[in-house]
Design an enzyme around this catalytic site. Structure first.
Site, mmCIF file in Angstrom:
data_model
loop_
_atom_site.group_PDB
_atom_site.id
_atom_site.type_symbol
_atom_site.label_atom_id
_atom_site.label_comp_id
_atom_site.label_asym_id
_atom_site.label_seq_id
_atom_site.Cartn_x
_atom_site.Cartn_y
_atom_site.Cartn_z
ATOM 1 N N LYS A 105 56.021 46.634 36.820
ATOM 2 C CA LYS A 105 56.452 45.561 35.923
ATOM 3 C C LYS A 105 57.884 45.765 35.449
ATOM 4 O O LYS A 105 58.453 46.838 35.529
ATOM 5 C CB LYS A 105 55.446 45.406 34.786
ATOM 6 N N ARG B 205 45.449 49.172 36.766
ATOM 7 C CA ARG B 205 45.575 48.173 37.826
ATOM 8 C C ARG B 205 46.873 48.469 38.584
ATOM 9 O O ARG B 205 47.952 48.396 37.995
ATOM 10 C CB ARG B 205 45.593 46.784 37.179
HETATM 11 N N1 HH2 Z 1 48.997 41.641 35.669
HETATM 12 C C1 HH2 Z 1 49.194 40.731 36.644
HETATM 13 C C2 HH2 Z 1 48.139 39.941 37.106
HETATM 14 N N2 HH2 Z 1 46.899 40.081 36.594
HETATM 15 N N3 HH2 Z 1 45.405 41.163 35.109
HETATM 16 C C3 HH2 Z 1 45.191 42.049 34.136
HETATM 17 N N4 HH2 Z 1 43.956 42.197 33.614
HETATM 18 N N5 HH2 Z 1 46.196 42.846 33.639
HETATM 19 C C4 HH2 Z 1 47.467 42.755 34.114
HETATM 20 O O1 HH2 Z 1 48.347 43.490 33.588
HETATM 21 C C5 HH2 Z 1 47.745 41.799 35.142
HETATM 22 C C6 HH2 Z 1 46.673 41.005 35.630
HETATM 23 C C7 HH2 Z 1 50.568 40.564 37.230
HETATM 24 O O2 HH2 Z 1 50.747 41.395 38.344
HETATM 25 P P1 HH2 Z 1 50.631 40.909 39.873
HETATM 26 O O3 HH2 Z 1 49.222 40.511 40.196
HETATM 27 O O4 HH2 Z 1 51.185 41.949 40.759
HETATM 28 O O5 HH2 Z 1 51.593 39.685 39.962
HETATM 29 P P2 HH2 Z 1 51.401 38.115 40.030
HETATM 30 O O6 HH2 Z 1 50.799 37.634 38.761
HETATM 31 O O7 HH2 Z 1 52.811 37.589 40.249
HETATM 32 O O8 HH2 Z 1 50.500 37.812 41.212
#
Ligand code: HH2
Length: 276
Positions: A215, A251
């Protein structure tokens, strides 16, 4: 979570999206999504989190049927090959319903069951575990000057209120996880305050999920700056801080490195109290 657990579980991220912030487009077609998921299992993932819609600011909203078409075939294919717990990362009850029918057992909702009127009822009906995450505002605008009087107190109060609301709708208390939502309507300082306050969130008694992987706050602390693919060191540091605080799961995009870091951390501190 079980009382005998001694280290956080690793939730591997599988984004079947064209536009996720660090890996958008890489695993969109079904074969590469499945290949990536299998790789994460081999790398030591304890849970897979499958998402068909990016939540990054500026991401294109995805229609319900398109999101289902992205995630369900992958969940079905995985379920046929592995019994790894699967979580569905969605804000839409219909997507959660389809994913659970295909074999997911955890609904990871970054909206904490707020963005659809029937979300809590559907979560109760599905009987799955539910991750309630804190986000300030909406994904599209959450990073436009986020402000709090006391970020830790406000996130804690929000999560407790969302948990009570889920219980009131019929979700079993022991199926609820909490997540402070690193990067969701937060400055780097807010994220750091929340990571430092993880022991306080863990003390609420629910399993806590921490998602710091790659992040942007990590780049803010790196004098060289860092593109998402260059944030592994910071991701591990944040997740180990979470481990020390007693989080139940982290995660992560980089599952192998995360599992290795946690194995070393676990070996260094073998006698600490087991987590909830
Ligand atoms: N962060 C993201 C997405 N889902 N869910 C939870 N519970 N906690 C988190 O910190 C979280 C999440 C964002 O990361 P990523 O899936 O890599 O990116 P994107 O939302 O652009 O797909």
């Amino acid at each position: 979570m079980t009382a005998s657990q001694t280290r956080p579980r690793v939730m591997g991220i599988v984004n079947v999206t064209p536009d996720s912030f660090s890996d958008g487009g890489r695993f969109l077609d079904p074969a590469s999504g499945l290949g990536h998921a299998r790789r994460l299992i081999a790398d030591g993932a304890d849970i897979l989190d499958i998402g068909g819609e990016s939540t990054r600011p500026g991401a294109t909203p995805v229609a319900e049927e398109d999101e289902i078409a992205r995630v369900v075939p992958l969940i079905q294919a995985l379920r046929a090959q592995s019994d790894i717990p699967i979580s569905i990362d969605t804000m839409k009850p219909a997507v959660a319903r389809a994913a659970v029918a295909a074999g997911a057992t955890i609904w990871n909702d970054v909206a904490a069951l707020r963005f659809a009127p029937d979300a809590a009822e559907v979560a109760a009906e599905l009987g799955c575990q539910v991750v309630l995450m804190h986000m300030l505002g909406q994904p599209g605008t959450m990073q436009d000057a986020p402000a709090y009087d006391d970020v830790v107190a406000e996130v804690e109060a929000f999560l407790l209120a969302r948990a009570e609301s889920a219980v009131a709708a019929g979700v079993a208390r022991d199926r609820i996880w909490l997540d402070p939502g690193v990067g969701f309507g937060k400055t780097p300082e807010h994220n750091l305050a929340l990571i430092a306050a993880l022991p306080r969130l863990v003390a609420l008694g629910y399993p806590v999920l921490l998602g710091a992987s790659r992040k942007r706050f990590i780049a803010a602390l790196d004098p060289l700056g860092a593109e998402p693919g260059q944030r592994l060191g910071g991701s591990l540091a944040a997740h180990l801080a979470g481990a020390t605080a007693g989080v139940a799961a982290v995660r992560a995009h980089d599952v192998r490195e995360t599992a290795q870091a946690l194995a070393v951390w676990d070996a260094v501190f073998p006698r600490r109290a087991a987590h909830t």
